[in-house]
Design an enzyme around this catalytic site. Structure first.
Site, PDB file in Angstrom:
ATOM      1  N   VAL A   1      34.919  44.237  48.287  1.00 42.64           N
ATOM      2  CA  VAL A   1      35.653  44.423  49.682  1.00 42.64           C
ATOM      3  C   VAL A   1      36.490  45.019  49.869  1.00 42.64           C
ATOM      4  O   VAL A   1      37.316  44.137  49.513  1.00 42.64           O
ATOM      5  CB  VAL A   1      35.063  43.430  50.797  1.00 42.64           C
ATOM      6  CG1 VAL A   1      35.144  44.217  51.729  1.00 42.64           C
ATOM      7  CG2 VAL A   1      33.811  43.743  51.093  1.00 42.64           C
TER       8      VAL A   1
ATOM      9  N   GLY B   1      39.652  63.102  39.514  1.00 43.40           N
ATOM     10  CA  GLY B   1      38.768  62.087  39.963  1.00 43.40           C
ATOM     11  C   GLY B   1      38.370  60.793  40.820  1.00 43.40           C
ATOM     12  O   GLY B   1      38.322  59.370  40.341  1.00 43.40           O
TER      13      GLY B   1
ATOM     14  N   ASP C   1      28.851  53.112  50.452  1.00 43.35           N
ATOM     15  CA  ASP C   1      28.987  52.033  50.058  1.00 43.35           C
ATOM     16  C   ASP C   1      30.044  51.521  50.917  1.00 43.35           C
ATOM     17  O   ASP C   1      29.999  50.235  50.798  1.00 43.35           O
ATOM     18  CB  ASP C   1      30.349  52.884  49.087  1.00 43.35           C
ATOM     19  CG  ASP C   1      31.791  51.704  48.730  1.00 43.35           C
ATOM     20  OD1 ASP C   1      31.186  51.087  47.879  1.00 43.35           O
ATOM     21  OD2 ASP C   1      32.758  51.601  49.566  1.00 43.35           O
TER      22      ASP C   1
ATOM     23  N   LYS D   1      29.586  47.730  52.447  1.00 42.60           N
ATOM     24  CA  LYS D   1      31.335  46.191  52.379  1.00 42.60           C
ATOM     25  C   LYS D   1      30.831  46.436  54.229  1.00 42.60           C
ATOM     26  O   LYS D   1      31.503  44.809  54.796  1.00 42.60           O
ATOM     27  CB  LYS D   1      32.062  47.471  52.266  1.00 42.60           C
ATOM     28  CG  LYS D   1      32.350  47.646  51.300  1.00 42.60           C
ATOM     29  CD  LYS D   1      33.569  48.743  51.118  1.00 42.60           C
ATOM     30  CE  LYS D   1      33.626  49.224  49.453  1.00 42.60           C
ATOM     31  NZ  LYS D   1      34.237  50.067  49.619  1.00 42.60           N
TER      32      LYS D   1
ATOM     33  N   GLY E   1      40.566  50.321  41.709  1.00 39.15           N
ATOM     34  CA  GLY E   1      41.178  50.967  40.399  1.00 39.15           C
ATOM     35  C   GLY E   1      40.729  49.461  40.061  1.00 39.15           C
ATOM     36  O   GLY E   1      40.266  48.510  40.238  1.00 39.15           O
TER      37      GLY E   1
HETATM   38  P1  NAP Z   1      31.880  50.847  34.944  1.00 37.62           P
HETATM   39  O1  NAP Z   1      33.217  51.413  34.666  1.00 37.62           O
HETATM   40  O2  NAP Z   1      30.839  52.288  34.795  1.00 37.62           O
HETATM   41  O3  NAP Z   1      31.508  50.038  33.852  1.00 37.62           O
HETATM   42  C1  NAP Z   1      30.091  49.103  33.713  1.00 37.62           C
HETATM   43  C2  NAP Z   1      30.426  48.198  32.511  1.00 37.62           C
HETATM   44  O4  NAP Z   1      29.360  47.543  33.240  1.00 37.62           O
HETATM   45  C3  NAP Z   1      30.318  48.929  31.403  1.00 37.62           C
HETATM   46  O5  NAP Z   1      30.568  48.824  30.616  1.00 37.62           O
HETATM   47  C4  NAP Z   1      29.191  48.724  30.661  1.00 37.62           C
HETATM   48  O6  NAP Z   1      29.155  48.635  29.358  1.00 37.62           O
HETATM   49  C5  NAP Z   1      28.953  47.593  32.084  1.00 37.62           C
HETATM   50  N1  NAP Z   1      26.743  48.212  31.680  1.00 37.62           N
HETATM   51  C6  NAP Z   1      26.206  48.440  32.448  1.00 37.62           C
HETATM   52  N2  NAP Z   1      24.613  48.030  32.579  1.00 37.62           N
HETATM   53  C7  NAP Z   1      24.689  47.478  31.493  1.00 37.62           C
HETATM   54  C8  NAP Z   1      23.646  46.751  31.325  1.00 37.62           C
HETATM   55  N3  NAP Z   1      22.583  47.189  32.041  1.00 37.62           N
HETATM   56  N4  NAP Z   1      23.884  45.671  29.605  1.00 37.62           N
HETATM   57  C9  NAP Z   1      25.193  45.746  29.539  1.00 37.62           C
HETATM   58  N5  NAP Z   1      26.380  45.922  30.344  1.00 37.62           N
HETATM   59  C10 NAP Z   1      26.196  47.117  30.908  1.00 37.62           C
HETATM   60  O7  NAP Z   1      32.199  50.221  36.201  1.00 37.62           O
HETATM   61  P2  NAP Z   1      33.439  49.480  37.224  1.00 37.62           P
HETATM   62  O8  NAP Z   1      34.293  50.746  37.628  1.00 37.62           O
HETATM   63  O9  NAP Z   1      34.140  48.861  36.234  1.00 37.62           O
HETATM   64  O10 NAP Z   1      32.655  48.497  38.068  1.00 37.62           O
HETATM   65  C11 NAP Z   1      32.207  47.042  38.104  1.00 37.62           C
HETATM   66  C12 NAP Z   1      31.983  46.632  38.885  1.00 37.62           C
HETATM   67  O11 NAP Z   1      32.914  46.396  40.613  1.00 37.62           O
HETATM   68  C13 NAP Z   1      30.594  47.645  39.955  1.00 37.62           C
HETATM   69  O12 NAP Z   1      29.853  46.407  40.798  1.00 37.62           O
HETATM   70  C14 NAP Z   1      31.224  48.183  41.335  1.00 37.62           C
HETATM   71  O13 NAP Z   1      31.289  49.010  42.162  1.00 37.62           O
HETATM   72  C15 NAP Z   1      32.925  47.164  41.276  1.00 37.62           C
HETATM   73  N6  NAP Z   1      33.984  47.793  42.026  1.00 37.62           N
HETATM   74  C16 NAP Z   1      34.577  48.515  40.965  1.00 37.62           C
HETATM   75  C17 NAP Z   1      35.871  49.519  41.709  1.00 37.62           C
HETATM   76  C18 NAP Z   1      36.722  49.885  40.790  1.00 37.62           C
HETATM   77  O14 NAP Z   1      37.570  50.472  41.589  1.00 37.62           O
HETATM   78  N7  NAP Z   1      36.299  50.795  39.561  1.00 37.62           N
HETATM   79  C19 NAP Z   1      35.994  48.434  42.949  1.00 37.62           C
HETATM   80  C20 NAP Z   1      35.329  47.740  43.926  1.00 37.62           C
HETATM   81  C21 NAP Z   1      33.803  46.895  43.293  1.00 37.62           C
HETATM   82  P3  NAP Z   1      28.968  50.215  28.773  1.00 37.62           P
HETATM   83  O15 NAP Z   1      30.596  50.268  28.565  1.00 37.62           O
HETATM   84  O16 NAP Z   1      28.704  49.714  27.552  1.00 37.62           O
HETATM   85  O17 NAP Z   1      28.679  51.788  29.282  1.00 37.62           O
END
Ligand code: NAP
Length: 439
Positions: free
Chosen positions: A132, A187, A201, A205, A307
């Site tokens: 969150v 982006g 989303d 939260k 981020g």
């Molecule tokens: P992301 O950039 O899409 O990265 C996802 C990662 O997970 C990638 O490295 C991917 O592997 C791996 N992955 C996905 N499915 C997989 C599977 N079946 N087996 C193995 N590896 C797998 O996501 P993110 O933005 O970092 O977000 C990650 C989490 O944090 C999510 O739950 C999101 O809701 C949460 N979150 C993100 C943010 C944000 O600002 N980005 C903020 C708060 C919370 P590959 O690289 O090999 O494809």
């Protein structure tokens, strides 16, 4: 200082995972001093194992189950994303006695019960501060700092994409479609923005915040939800004239009936917010959460809600907590759901409303409109009327904006239905709630 290292498995090497791995590697000495034992990265779970990923290739694996089962892994950090395969990986980790840190709001809003039970059974930690509002500490203040107080309300801007779009509409007078296109180009919005713009989303939260604030298990399905896709440039013009901004709010409230019965309301919708309210000036991709508690009064948390690096900050806070607990032999707070309050339906929630409609420009229209509000016991606080002209500059009816005092959603819905059937009303352009003012 303990000699035994704390083994960490990171699942996911995307935006957040990359930053978490960087902090674990670059801040190893500081982390060791804070924890009392070294943190050692045992492996990183990904889909694509390759040399070009900026980490030692031998750390990478696509065998998530094997990684979370390793004896030398104490903490599993889940940063993969969707509900599956994250749920399965976390359950496997908890069942094997690993503490878990996750940023996965969709999963926590859906499966907290199952995961919390597994953590309880294994007597390990399950932390999710980053789920969150990214970097902003809000879960820990609610679970720990305010554990001796009674939270009344949590209201926040918890989705940066929609706040960016709404801020652009407010600043430039742009339409929703044009502001969304700009957000995508820069982006700030995903290729498929549905989860953000339709409020899913924020609803996830809200479910997490309501569960913690009111000691009641609330899931995303319990949260009433409206997105921002129908908010128009005209709504912003009217909001400005009324001294307001428009924000997508997640609101969690403890309601007390006349008979003293408590219920929980969790809801997400775009609302007019008076400019002197602290949430009205939270702009761009920033998030903010305002917590109101009986003894503490109003507290505000503000910062970067997404981020890679900001989110990694919250994840690492949880990792250090879980690691310290491993070293010192304790556990963090468990899920608290003792209150088991019923969920209030949206129809029973009293708020103020803004109704914008096109009417015929003829005598008696205003009194016909006012009569419908009165017939449904919705009291009017303010009315604005302006003439409209067609593209040739000829008069073509009038626009009426009505702002009400507090009324229930059910009473307002009935009023709007009745207004739409009036001969003098041509169109109901929009109906939005107004939050953050008392009358
Ligand atoms: P992301 O950039 O899409 O990265 C996802 C990662 O997970 C990638 O490295 C991917 O592997 C791996 N992955 C996905 N499915 C997989 C599977 N079946 N087996 C193995 N590896 C797998 O996501 P993110 O933005 O970092 O977000 C990650 C989490 O944090 C999510 O739950 C999101 O809701 C949460 N979150 C993100 C943010 C944000 O600002 N980005 C903020 C708060 C919370 P590959 O690289 O090999 O494809």
């Amino acid at each position: 200082m303990s000699e035994k290292p704390i083994g960490v498995a990171v699942l996911g090497l995307g935006n957040v995972g990359t930053e978490v791995v960087r902090i674990i590697e670059e801040s190893a000495a500081d982390l060791e001093a804070r924890i009392g034992a070294p943190l050692q990265l045992r492996g990183i779970g990904v889909r694509r194992v390759a040399k070009d990923r900026g980490v030692a290739e031998e750390l990478l694996t696509d065998d998530i189950e094997k990684l979370v089962s390793r004896d030398d892994v104490d903490i599993v950090v889940e940063l993969m994303g969707p509900v599956e395969p994250a749920r399965k990986a976390i359950m496997a980790a908890l069942e094997r006695g690993k503490s878990v840190v996750t940023a996965n709001k969709a999963l926590m809003a859906q499966s907290t019960g199952e995961l919390a039970q597994a953590a309880e059974k294994a007597r390990v930690d399950l932390y999710f501060e980053a789920a969150v509002a990214g970097a902003i500490p809000v879960i820990r203040p609610l679970t720990q700092s305010l554990a001796g107080d009674s939270v009344v309300r949590v209201a926040g801007i918890v989705n940066g994409t929609t706040n960016y779009i709404l801020s652009a509409m407010n600043d430039t007078g742009a339409s929703y479609e044009s502001a969304l296109a700009d957000a995508s180009a820069l982006g700030y919005a995903e290729a498929d923005p549905t989860a953000d713009v339709e409020g899913y989303d924020a609803a996830a939260k809200a479910a997490i915040l309501a569960s913690i604030a009111f000691h009641t298990r609330v899931t995303a399905d319990d949260v009433y939800r409206e997105g921002i896709t129908k908010v128009s440039a005209e709504d912003f013009a009217s909001a400005k004239a009324l001294g307001c901004n428009i924000k997508l709010l997640a609101i969690c409230e403890r309601l007390v009936s006349g008979k003293g019965k408590h219920r929980v309301s969790a809801r997400v919708y775009p609302a007019l917010v008076p400019l002197d309210h602290p949430l009205a000036s939270v702009n761009g991709a920033f998030n903010a959460v305002v917590v109101e508690a009986e003894a503490a009064g109003r507290l505000m948390f503000y910062g970067q809600g997404a981020g890679g690096a900001p989110t990694a900050s919250a994840v690492m806070g949880d990792v250090v907590m879980a690691a310290r607990n491993r070293v010192q032999g304790g556990r963090g707070p468990r899920e608290s759901k003792y209150a088991k309050l019923p969920i209030a339906s949206i129809g029973a929630i009293p708020t103020r409303y803004y109704v914008n409609m096109n009417v015929k420009d003829q005598p008696g229209v205003l009194s016909a409109v006012a009569a419908e509000f009165s017939r449904h016991e919705v009291s009017i606080a303010e009315v604005r009327q302006e003439g409209m002209t067609d593209p040739e500059g000829e008069p073509c009816g009038a626009r009426i904006v009505v702002v009400t005092h507090r009324a229930t959603d059910a009473a307002l819905s009935d009023t709007v239905k009745a207004l739409a059937e009036l001969d003098v009303v041509q169109d109901i352009n929009s109906v939005l709630r107004m939050e953050g003012s008392d009358s």
